[in-house]
Each structure stands twice: as C-alpha cells, then as structure tokens.
Design an enzyme around this catalytic site. Structure first.
Site, PDB file in Angstrom:
ATOM      1  N   TYR A  91      33.095  32.182  41.069  1.00 43.49           N
ATOM      2  CA  TYR A  91      32.496  32.787  39.888  1.00 43.49           C
ATOM      3  C   TYR A  91      32.820  31.932  38.660  1.00 43.49           C
ATOM      4  CZ  TYR A  91      32.470  35.954  35.849  1.00 43.49           C
ATOM      5  OH  TYR A  91      32.306  36.494  34.608  1.00 43.49           O
TER       6      TYR A  91
ATOM      7  N   ASP B 137      39.358  37.990  46.048  1.00 41.73           N
ATOM      8  CA  ASP B 137      38.513  38.723  45.114  1.00 41.73           C
ATOM      9  C   ASP B 137      37.511  39.509  45.955  1.00 41.73           C
ATOM     10  OD1 ASP B 137      36.556  39.611  43.329  1.00 41.73           O
ATOM     11  OD2 ASP B 137      36.614  37.798  42.116  1.00 41.73           O
TER      12      ASP B 137
ATOM     13  N   LYS C 280      32.130  46.399  38.288  1.00 40.61           N
ATOM     14  CA  LYS C 280      31.024  46.253  39.214  1.00 40.61           C
ATOM     15  C   LYS C 280      30.893  47.485  40.120  1.00 40.61           C
ATOM     16  CE  LYS C 280      30.682  42.108  37.353  1.00 40.61           C
ATOM     17  NZ  LYS C 280      31.965  41.831  36.680  1.00 40.61           N
TER      18      LYS C 280
END
Length: 382
Positions: free
Chosen positions: A104, A176, A201
C-alpha cells in the site's frame, strides 16, 4: 465471551456485556478525558486518563483481540498510526525489514519517508516468492511485513511459510489483514506474530470512521506495544471506537455479501473484451488462488483489473460509473472505484513499487449485484 463461541457471536458480544447499571446492550460512549480517583492512586477499574485507557476503547480492543484470535488488542487513531507504533515499539534504528514490492502506498511512504529517517532499513521483495524473500534477509532483519491480499495488485502471501522463514531467522512476521478482515483470514493462527488493520475499512464498514488496530497473541510483544500506544498517544477516541464496534457486529454478514458480489463481478470482467487482466484471488487463473484457498475462508471484496486500452481509458472509465463512487478508501457498504496510479498509490510513482498506469481498483460493496454489473457494463462501453 468464551473463545469457543462462533465468530459472529464474539463479534457482537466480546467486550460488550450489557451495562450493569442500566442494562444497556450497547456499550456507552465514555466522552471523558479523566476519571475521579478514590484517593491518590486509587483507580476505579484502572482508568485515570483517556489516552491511557477509556472504557469504550477497552470494549473495542477486547472485541478485536477476540475476533482475531489474539490475547491483546490495541485501537489506534488510524491504520498508519497503528503501523508506526508497531515499528517504534518492536524495532530500533539500524534494524532491517522486508516489505512487499507492491505494498500500500501509505505503508511504503511510512517506511521510505518516515522510518528511514529514524534509521530503519527496508528491502522491497515479491512476497509471493519465498526464495526471493529469503534472499532479501540480512543479519539485521528483524521483521517481515506483508499484506495479503496486497493493495492494489491482490497478490497472495503464504502466511504459514513466511512465519516459518521469519522465525528461523530471529525475525517476526507482521500481517496487514485489512483486505481480508478477521472473518476471512486468521493470520495469528497461521503463525504470524502481529496483525495490523486499518479499521476504517471492513471492520468499521460504513465509511464513517477512521481507525487502526494491532492484535498480538504474545505478552512479550504486547508489553512494548502497550507502552508505545500510550507514550506516542495515537489512540482511538471513544466515539470512533463506538462506531467501529458498531460496524464489527455485522462484519460476517457484510463480508459474505461483499464476496458474493465480487465473485460475480470478477467473472464478468474476466470475460470482457476491454479488460486485459483481472486480479482477484477467487479466479482459478490467479497465481495465488491455491494459497488463498488454503488460508482464507473466501476471497474478499476487492478486485483490480487492467484496462486493455491503457491509462486514459482506465481514468475515463472511473469517471463514468454511476453506482460505483469515484473515491479512495475501501471496505464500506458502498461500491468504490479508483485509479491507484493517480490516487491511493501516487506516493509510489517513480519507485520500484509503481503500479501499472492502466490499473483500476474496485471495492465491491453490498448493493444489488445486477445494478453493479450494469454500471460496469455501461462504464466499459458495452
């Protein structure tokens, strides 16, 4: 809440017993900064100051630990605050970390622009290739950091194999788990040492709160994380914790619908003339399909694909959707579309982690699947 209970039962009840005074079934929002002490050092329930502890946050942290199968959970102001605290708590200047070569963008920026100035070293490696990860180890490697599935290329890391590699080399494995969520994947049970989330999220799930989480199953790791959580202070506020708890209650039901919709959309895109490649672990053509099937309950709600007609066509398509909203973030009940190269992953432009310019990322929501398919069909021009 007993760990023998099922996932949804724990998601709804862990850390959230009815209020003993009123019987309220939802934990209160403790909007307070400080607490009356019964004499000097006489703390009621261990609370003295809300940076150090707040009952609403405690409820969330208890629930997070339960649904991830861990011993301790920590709630943060954002996912990046959680990541930064893990690095400061468990590493020191000069240590080396292996990160995904498709991480990310915000995680890459944290390593490259923030932690590197503190003296942390990192190497980006393809986490799908165990040999490549092993070759990236050096004498100072103390951590392997992975996302699985990765953001935005949806690559799959074999958590059990990477955990074994890390432990053989006196390192820890951080996973993650944002894209999968605890409902679909349990990294601690597969050998990971630390799990991190952007609770913004899927855990929050309604695009109305920003937060992060860390879960561990080892008190030796929990102690420095707890110390830095308090000392660095990027903690979740009580209203944010309450919103995240509210979201977690429906996580299992939402994730099943996200997966249903994503599976249908991935199949549609795989057969579309304007699509060059679909990145979705649920497709048998995905290189990580077998590993994902081994360690995930289902394949998630995130899809990336490459537009056959290039970058400008991909950008134009993103502007034509009507049900899919053009926006960053992911994991909410509403479907989102974005162009990673110009949006969420702009921070890796020009680096080894630069994403393809023709890539489109979908966060598939829980709307009626027919409406989502029709929207993509018109946006793709067919």
């Amino acid at each position: 809440m007993h760990e023998a209970h099922g996932f949804s039962t724990r998601a709804i009840h862990a850390g959230q017993e009815p209020d003993p005074l009123t019987g309220a079934v939802v934990p209160p929002i403790y909007a307070t900064s400080t607490y009356k002490q019964d004499g000097v050092g006489g703390l009621r329930g261990g609370y003295e100051y809300s940076r150090s502890g707040n009952p609403t946050r405690t409820a969330l942290e208890t629930c997070l630990a339960s649904i991830e199968g861990g011993a301790r959970g920590f709630a943060f102001a954002s996912g990046l605050a959680a990541e930064d605290t893990v690095l400061r708590a468990l590493l020191k200047p000069g240590d080396h970390v292996i990160i995904p070569n498709d991480a990310y963008g915000g995680t890459f920026r944290l390593f490259d622009k923030v932690a590197a100035r503190w003296g942390l070293r990192y190497t980006a490696a393809p986490i799908t290739d165990l040999d490549a990860v092993a070759q990236s180890l050096d004498q100072g490697t103390r951590m392997i950091w992975v996302e699985t599935p990765t953001n935005p290329l949806l690559n799959i890391a074999d958590i059990a194999e990477l955990a074994a590699l890390a432990h053989q080399n006196d390192a820890i494995l951080v996973v993650d788990n944002t894209f999968a969520s605890p409902y679909l994947q349990q990294p601690l049970a597969l050998g990971a040492d630390v799990v991190v989330h952007s609770t913004t999220k899927y855990l929050g799930g309604h695009s109305d709160v920003v937060g992060g989480a860390v879960v561990v199953d080892d008190e030796v790791l929990a102690e420095p994380i707890a110390f830095h959580h308090n000392s660095m202070g990027a903690v979740a506020g009580p209203f944010d914790a309450w919103l995240t708890l509210r979201g977690i209650k429906t996580l299992a039901a939402r994730m099943d619908r996200h997966c249903d919709n994503a599976e249908a959309i991935a199949e549609f895109l795989a057969g579309h003339d304007a699509v060059a490649e679909v990145r979705y672990p649920g497709l048998s053509t995905h290189p990580g399909h077998d590993v994902a099937g081994k360690q995930m309950k289902r394949y998630g709600g995130m899809i990336s694909f490459r537009h056959k007609h290039g970058e400008e066509a991909a950008v134009e398509m993103c502007s034509r959707t009507e049900v899919f909203t053009l926006g960053e973030s992911l994991g909410g009940v509403e479907s989102l579309i974005e162009h990673p190269g110009r949006m969420t992953h702009a921070s890796v432009a020009g680096s080894a982690l630069e994403v393809p310019s023709d890539l489109v990322r979908l966060s598939v929501g829980i709307e009626d699947p027919g409406d989502l398919l029709a929207d993509l069909r018109q946006a793709l021009g067919s």
